[in-house]
Design a protein around this motif. Structure first.
Motif, PDB file in Angstrom:
ATOM      1  N   TYR A   1     -10.692  21.869 -26.329  1.00  0.00           N
ATOM      2  CA  TYR A   1     -10.718  22.434 -24.974  1.00  0.00           C
ATOM      3  C   TYR A   1      -9.854  21.590 -24.039  1.00  0.00           C
ATOM      4  CZ  TYR A   1     -12.362  24.168 -20.487  1.00  0.00           C
ATOM      5  OH  TYR A   1     -12.401  24.703 -19.220  1.00  0.00           O
ATOM      6  N   ALA A   2     -10.100  20.279 -24.064  1.00  0.00           N
ATOM      7  CA  ALA A   2      -9.424  19.387 -23.126  1.00  0.00           C
ATOM      8  C   ALA A   2      -7.915  19.330 -23.376  1.00  0.00           C
ATOM      9  CB  ALA A   2     -10.026  17.990 -23.231  1.00  0.00           C
ATOM     10  N   ARG A   3      -7.507  19.547 -24.631  1.00  0.00           N
ATOM     11  CA  ARG A   3      -6.091  19.474 -24.999  1.00  0.00           C
ATOM     12  C   ARG A   3      -5.287  20.667 -24.497  1.00  0.00           C
ATOM     13  NH1 ARG A   3      -7.011  17.217 -30.330  1.00  0.00           N
ATOM     14  NH2 ARG A   3      -7.180  19.308 -31.184  1.00  0.00           N
ATOM     15  N   GLN A   4      -5.955  21.756 -24.160  1.00  0.00           N
ATOM     16  CA  GLN A   4      -5.225  22.962 -23.768  1.00  0.00           C
ATOM     17  C   GLN A   4      -4.371  22.726 -22.525  1.00  0.00           C
ATOM     18  OE1 GLN A   4      -7.617  26.873 -24.205  1.00  0.00           O
ATOM     19  NE2 GLN A   4      -9.086  25.260 -23.691  1.00  0.00           N
ATOM     20  N   GLU A   5      -3.173  23.285 -22.583  1.00  0.00           N
ATOM     21  CA  GLU A   5      -2.242  23.144 -21.462  1.00  0.00           C
ATOM     22  C   GLU A   5      -2.850  23.674 -20.165  1.00  0.00           C
ATOM     23  OE1 GLU A   5       0.528  21.125 -20.287  1.00  0.00           O
ATOM     24  OE2 GLU A   5       0.314  21.284 -22.486  1.00  0.00           O
ATOM     25  N   VAL A   6      -3.558  24.808 -20.276  1.00  0.00           N
ATOM     26  CA  VAL A   6      -4.095  25.443 -19.070  1.00  0.00           C
ATOM     27  C   VAL A   6      -5.164  24.550 -18.418  1.00  0.00           C
ATOM     28  CG1 VAL A   6      -5.864  26.806 -20.313  1.00  0.00           C
ATOM     29  CG2 VAL A   6      -5.034  27.583 -18.089  1.00  0.00           C
ATOM     30  N   VAL A   7      -5.888  23.794 -19.231  1.00  0.00           N
ATOM     31  CA  VAL A   7      -6.918  22.895 -18.688  1.00  0.00           C
ATOM     32  C   VAL A   7      -6.248  21.733 -17.956  1.00  0.00           C
ATOM     33  CG1 VAL A   7      -8.777  21.273 -19.309  1.00  0.00           C
ATOM     34  CG2 VAL A   7      -8.678  23.537 -20.372  1.00  0.00           C
ATOM     35  N   LYS A   8      -5.233  21.151 -18.583  1.00  0.00           N
ATOM     36  CA  LYS A   8      -4.520  20.025 -17.956  1.00  0.00           C
ATOM     37  C   LYS A   8      -3.856  20.454 -16.655  1.00  0.00           C
ATOM     38  CE  LYS A   8      -3.538  17.698 -22.300  1.00  0.00           C
ATOM     39  NZ  LYS A   8      -2.500  17.520 -23.314  1.00  0.00           N
ATOM     40  N   LYS A   9      -3.240  21.621 -16.725  1.00  0.00           N
ATOM     41  CA  LYS A   9      -2.471  22.122 -15.587  1.00  0.00           C
ATOM     42  C   LYS A   9      -3.389  22.507 -14.413  1.00  0.00           C
ATOM     43  CE  LYS A   9      -0.839  26.438 -15.753  1.00  0.00           C
ATOM     44  NZ  LYS A   9      -0.672  27.461 -16.720  1.00  0.00           N
ATOM     45  N   SER A  10      -4.606  22.916 -14.731  1.00  0.00           N
ATOM     46  CA  SER A  10      -5.521  23.389 -13.680  1.00  0.00           C
ATOM     47  C   SER A  10      -6.353  22.273 -13.068  1.00  0.00           C
ATOM     48  CB  SER A  10      -6.490  24.433 -14.255  1.00  0.00           C
ATOM     49  OG  SER A  10      -5.785  25.429 -14.940  1.00  0.00           O
ATOM     50  N   TYR A  11      -6.355  21.132 -13.756  1.00  0.00           N
ATOM     51  CA  TYR A  11      -7.180  20.007 -13.319  1.00  0.00           C
ATOM     52  C   TYR A  11      -6.872  19.634 -11.874  1.00  0.00           C
ATOM     53  CZ  TYR A  11     -10.260  16.084 -14.334  1.00  0.00           C
ATOM     54  OH  TYR A  11     -11.323  15.222 -14.364  1.00  0.00           O
ATOM     55  N   SER A  12      -7.933  19.573 -11.045  1.00  0.00           N
ATOM     56  CA  SER A  12      -7.854  19.219  -9.620  1.00  0.00           C
ATOM     57  C   SER A  12      -7.244  20.327  -8.743  1.00  0.00           C
ATOM     58  CB  SER A  12      -7.157  17.877  -9.396  1.00  0.00           C
ATOM     59  OG  SER A  12      -5.765  18.044  -9.413  1.00  0.00           O
ATOM     60  N   LYS A  13      -7.100  21.510  -9.294  1.00  0.00           N
ATOM     61  CA  LYS A  13      -6.645  22.651  -8.478  1.00  0.00           C
ATOM     62  C   LYS A  13      -7.829  23.349  -7.794  1.00  0.00           C
ATOM     63  CE  LYS A  13      -2.142  24.032  -9.785  1.00  0.00           C
ATOM     64  NZ  LYS A  13      -1.762  24.256 -11.180  1.00  0.00           N
ATOM     65  N   GLY A  14      -7.540  24.018  -6.698  1.00  0.00           N
ATOM     66  CA  GLY A  14      -8.566  24.736  -5.946  1.00  0.00           C
ATOM     67  C   GLY A  14      -8.741  26.176  -6.430  1.00  0.00           C
ATOM     68  N   TYR A  15      -9.971  26.642  -6.469  1.00  0.00           N
ATOM     69  CA  TYR A  15     -10.280  28.024  -6.879  1.00  0.00           C
ATOM     70  C   TYR A  15     -11.351  28.609  -5.965  1.00  0.00           C
ATOM     71  CZ  TYR A  15      -7.979  27.042 -11.328  1.00  0.00           C
ATOM     72  OH  TYR A  15      -7.064  26.721 -12.289  1.00  0.00           O
ATOM     73  N   THR A  16     -11.258  29.896  -5.676  1.00  0.00           N
ATOM     74  CA  THR A  16     -12.340  30.585  -4.974  1.00  0.00           C
ATOM     75  C   THR A  16     -13.242  31.247  -6.002  1.00  0.00           C
ATOM     76  OG1 THR A  16     -10.922  31.014  -3.071  1.00  0.00           O
ATOM     77  CG2 THR A  16     -12.889  32.379  -3.274  1.00  0.00           C
ATOM     78  N   LEU A  17     -14.527  30.930  -5.938  1.00  0.00           N
ATOM     79  CA  LEU A  17     -15.497  31.545  -6.856  1.00  0.00           C
ATOM     80  C   LEU A  17     -16.190  32.702  -6.153  1.00  0.00           C
ATOM     81  CD1 LEU A  17     -17.182  28.289  -8.257  1.00  0.00           C
ATOM     82  CD2 LEU A  17     -15.327  29.620  -9.314  1.00  0.00           C
ATOM     83  N   HIS A  18     -16.497  33.757  -6.915  1.00  0.00           N
ATOM     84  CA  HIS A  18     -17.128  34.947  -6.353  1.00  0.00           C
ATOM     85  C   HIS A  18     -18.544  35.109  -6.895  1.00  0.00           C
ATOM     86  CE1 HIS A  18     -12.766  35.526  -6.166  1.00  0.00           C
ATOM     87  NE2 HIS A  18     -13.023  36.119  -5.018  1.00  0.00           N
ATOM     88  N   ILE A  19     -19.511  35.020  -6.001  1.00  0.00           N
ATOM     89  CA  ILE A  19     -20.912  35.181  -6.389  1.00  0.00           C
ATOM     90  C   ILE A  19     -21.309  36.633  -6.157  1.00  0.00           C
ATOM     91  CG2 ILE A  19     -23.297  34.488  -5.882  1.00  0.00           C
ATOM     92  CD1 ILE A  19     -22.117  31.775  -4.924  1.00  0.00           C
TER      93      ILE A  19
END
Ligand code: ACK
Length: 222
Positions: free
Chosen positions: A87-105
């Motif tokens: 999981y941690a090795r995935q490019e998308v995980v590395k690239k997204s680390y510390s990025k902002g996201y809006t979550l929808h409840i």
């Protein structure tokens, strides 16, 4: 090659921004107060282990609240959990680390064990969702990806946080089987929406207005 390995966190996930975290804690209180005050709820206390309706205070029942409100994407247990390194090795995980996201409840739910917020992940957020996240806890059933996405808002004493996602899948399993739940009233204000009851103390309010919260994708090292 370096001998040093990346440290793996206890878990990866989206961590709510302070202001939205405070406000979601208030929303959770509001939800439990309004739910606990519903006549229909007071009539169905057995599942919560109370005989006397005067004894049940939902805010007290959910004695534990998480220190940090978040949605877990991958539980790693510092690398001991299966699939953590992959999981941690995935490019998308590395690239997204510390990025902002809006979550929808989209909904709030309570069971005798847990209280939580159901999330609807965006396509972009689903890229960070493990393929086996649902199967991991309910191997016999199939769910749409992201079904387990939630924020734990509280648990009863002796109940672990991991239970919240399992409880959420329990609701979704019933819905997939065609059960709509019994429509037993409406909540108002910030938690406005229809209340459905699914037996065994499973209550859900589908919010008329989705709640959006800001978050940062990151790892918790504890
Ligand atoms: O509320 P949660 O999603 O449930 O957030 C916490 C977080 O990791 C730190 O404990 C979740 N968690 C704990 N154990 C597991 C597990 N075995 N699988 C998935 N998530 C877990 C817990």
């Amino acid at each position: 090659p370096s001998l040093e390995k990346d440290l793996l966190p206890l878990y990866f996930g989206w961590f709510l921004a302070k202001r939205d975290e405070d406000s979601l804690r208030k929303t959770s209180h509001e939800f439990l107060e309004q739910l606990g005050n519903l006549k229909a709820f007071k009539k169905r206390l057995q599942a919560y282990g109370y005989e006397d309706k005067h004894k049940l205070d939902l805010l007290k029942h959910f004695a534990k609240t998480p220190n940090i409100l978040h949605c877990t994407s991958k539980f790693c247990d510092y690398g001991k959990a299966a699939g953590s390194e992959e999981y941690a090795r995935q490019e998308v995980v590395k690239k997204s680390y510390s990025k902002g996201y809006t979550l929808h409840i989209t909904a709030l739910f309570a069971t005798p064990r847990t209280v939580g917020a159901r999330l609807e992940l965006t396509e972009e957020q689903l890229l960070l969702w493990p393929l086996d996240a649902e199967r991991e806890v309910m191997p016999k059933d199939t769910f749409p990806r992201g079904s387990r996405a939630h924020v734990t808002l509280g648990t009863a004493a002796e109940v672990q946080d991991v239970q919240t996602g399992i409880d959420l899948l329990e609701f979704i399993k019933l819905q997939q089987a065609g059960r709509e739940g019994e429509s037993l009233g409406e909540l108002t204000g910030s938690v406005a929406g229809k209340v459905s009851y699914f037996d065994n103390g499973l209550w859900m309010v589908n919010l008329s207005r989705k709640i959006e919260v800001k978050s940062i994708f990151s790892g918790y090292y504890g």
